[in-house]
Scaffold this motif. Structure first.
Motif, PDB file in Angstrom:
ATOM      1  N   THR A  64       1.812   1.373  -2.040  1.00  0.00           N
ATOM      2  CA  THR A  64       3.249   1.276  -2.297  1.00  0.00           C
ATOM      3  C   THR A  64       3.618   0.248  -1.329  1.00  0.00           C
ATOM      4  OG1 THR A  64       3.322   3.434  -3.444  1.00  0.00           O
ATOM      5  CG2 THR A  64       5.351   2.583  -2.793  1.00  0.00           C
TER       6      THR A  64
ATOM      7  N   ASP B   9       5.693  -3.253  -1.794  1.00  0.00           N
ATOM      8  CA  ASP B   9       6.905  -3.486  -1.318  1.00  0.00           C
ATOM      9  C   ASP B   9       6.991  -4.843  -0.550  1.00  0.00           C
ATOM     10  OD1 ASP B   9       8.055  -1.367  -2.608  1.00  0.00           O
ATOM     11  OD2 ASP B   9       8.118  -0.139  -1.071  1.00  0.00           O
TER      12      ASP B   9
ATOM     13  N   ASP C  33       3.686   9.052  -7.177  1.00  0.00           N
ATOM     14  CA  ASP C  33       4.474   7.987  -7.020  1.00  0.00           C
ATOM     15  C   ASP C  33       3.883   6.907  -7.889  1.00  0.00           C
ATOM     16  OD1 ASP C  33       6.693   9.688  -6.475  1.00  0.00           O
ATOM     17  OD2 ASP C  33       7.406   8.308  -5.170  1.00  0.00           O
ATOM     18  N   GLY C  34       4.127   6.462  -8.903  1.00  0.00           N
ATOM     19  CA  GLY C  34       3.512   5.183  -9.368  1.00  0.00           C
ATOM     20  C   GLY C  34       2.271   5.137 -10.018  1.00  0.00           C
TER      21      GLY C  34
END
Length: 195
Positions: A35, A39, A11-12
């Motif tokens: 991540t 956030d 992810d990402g």
């Protein structure tokens, strides 16, 4: 192929090889932690924006204008500067300089120069006043019964060619810095005995 050199996409993250010394599991854990931190940063930004809006509303209700707030910030900043080590050190250094012999001698010399300049300008003013008085007297004595004004007399070629006017003109051009023979100032005004 070595498993640590395999391409990984999560992810990402863009596809690429694993950094040396990291297993795929460690890289995956780091990516998850990154991540989460991103956030949290976004959440903190939103909270900060909300708090700034709330503080602005409170200031408005209290009647605190942006200008008053700016003045207050400047005042606080100046107080912080004055209590900083750099400011205190510079202040002490300047205090030491102001009590040094070199400073006192320079101050004394500049004071004497100022007094001499003041005296020279006073002498020059007196000389100018005297020269104008002479020109006025010359105008009235050379032209008896003539009702010409002083302005007219100064513009007359005979007056402009008089020794008094030429002397005055030469002295003034030397004071200003462009002597009639191309020379600069010769010294302090009033130091010449002819003037």
């Amino acid at each position: 192929m070595d498993p640590s050199q395999r391409d990984f996409t999560m992810d990402g993250a863009s596809g690429g090889t694993l950094p040396p010394g990291l297993s795929e599991e460690e890289a995956l854990e780091m990516q998850i932690e990154l991540t989460k931190v991103e956030d949290e940063i976004q959440t903190l930004r939103q909270v900060l924006t909300a708090k700034e809006r709330h503080a602005g509303e409170l200031r408005r209700r209290l009647g605190i204008s942006p200008l008053a707030e700016f003045k207050n910030n400047i005042s606080k900043g100046w107080q912080e500067v004055q209590s900083s080590n750099a400011y205190l050190t510079a202040s002490a250094t300047l205090d030491d300089i102001s009590h040094s012999d070199a400073y006192k001698k320079t101050q004394e010399t500049l004071s004497q120069a100022g007094q001499m300049t003041s005296s020279a300008l006073s002498t020059m003013g007196s000389a100018i006043r005297n020269r104008f008085g002479e020109m006025r007297a010359l105008t009235y004595t050379n032209t008896p019964g003539n009702n010409y004004s002083m302005r007219h007399s100064l513009s007359m070629p005979a007056m402009r060619n008089s020794n008094t006017f030429k002397s005055f003109e030469d002295k003034m051009s030397k004071v200003v810095g462009g002597g009639s023979n191309g020379e600069g100032p010769q010294g302090p005004p009033g130091s010449n005995s002819n003037f």
